[in-house]
Design an enzyme around this catalytic site. Structure first.
Site: not given
Length: 256
Positions: A106, A147, A248
């Site tokens: 992340y 991500d 997402h």
């Protein structure tokens, strides 16, 4: 072997969505980001009941990453990105599953830019590149999933000027991602769909989901040892349109 990455945007709030997707898609490995839950709040029992072993590193309110494995227990190999012991944010997890190392990344958003948050993003990227290079040197089978908070090229964002000042598409952000890939990593989605506009994120604001005004922020990078096994890639786009959905959608690869 199907490996997915999914920014769940609050694992407890979206738990029904997550469990329904796990039942339907049956991924073998899932990298989750933005748990927004402490370690003790992670819904381990519900995920185990769904048939998945899990490792996770939570953080109250923000961040948090996890790796799930279907009918298996992921073997935790690292719970933070090396290079800066003072960085306590829960943004990196790494585990071995069925002979493959899978990460859950992340990467920092970096807004507003310029400023300290953007500097942190670039520094985190530099640390990731150093760590990723060690995988390449050892010729290990690795999926850098997560991500990345970067839309690498113009094709990875809908036609617009409204994001021009955003950290997600800044030249330095894109250069950092490109530098990582250039180590020898295979950007799985682009490998099989070089010219297609494929998005994984649609902001809640400004009617962006109905307009398909998306960005490709979630990536699966395959090491040279694994890239020849790439068979299929995709994004489960319809998940974004469900009630209570994350902003997402899951992106995935199938390895032969």
């Amino acid at each position: 072997m199907k490996i997915a990455t999914f920014n769940i945007n609050n694992v407890n709030r979206r738990l029904p969505n997550l469990l329904a997707w796990l039942r339907a898609a049956k991924p073998d490995v899932v990298a989750l980001q933005e748990l927004k839950a402490s370690d003790g709040e992670f819904p381990a029992a519900a995920i185990e009941k769904a048939g998945y072993g899990a490792v996770w590193r939570g953080q109250k309110t923000w961040n948090g990453v996890a790796i799930l494995a279907r009918n298996a227990e992921p073997i935790l190999t690292r719970d933070r990105l090396p290079g800066k012991p003072s960085d306590l944010e829960a943004r990196y997890l790494e585990a071995a599953v069925r002979g493959i190392i899978v990460t859950s990344i992340y990467l920092p958003n970096g807004n507003p830019q310029p400023g300290p948050k953007f500097d942190y993003k670039l520094d985190w990227f530099a640390r990731l590149r150093r760590h990723a290079k060690s995988f390449i040197k050892q010729d290990l089978p690795v999926v850098l999933a997560g991500d990345y908070n970067v839309a690498p090229k113009e094709i990875d964002i809908y036609p617009t000027r409204s994001w021009d000042k955003d950290a997600l598409i800044q030249p330095k952000s894109r250069a950092a991602f490109a530098s990582l890939v250039e180590q020898g990593w295979c950007d799985a989605i682009r490998e099989l769909h070089a010219d297609q506009r494929i998005y994984t994120f649609w902001d809640y604001k400004r009617n962006r989901w109905p307009r398909d005004a998306g960005l490709r922020l979630d990536h699966l990078l395959l090491s040279p040892a694994l890239a020849p096994r790439l068979a299929k890639v995709g994004v489960d786009k319809k998940i974004r349109g469900e009630d209570g959905a994350s902003d997402h959608a899951p992106a995935w690869v199938v390895l032969k």
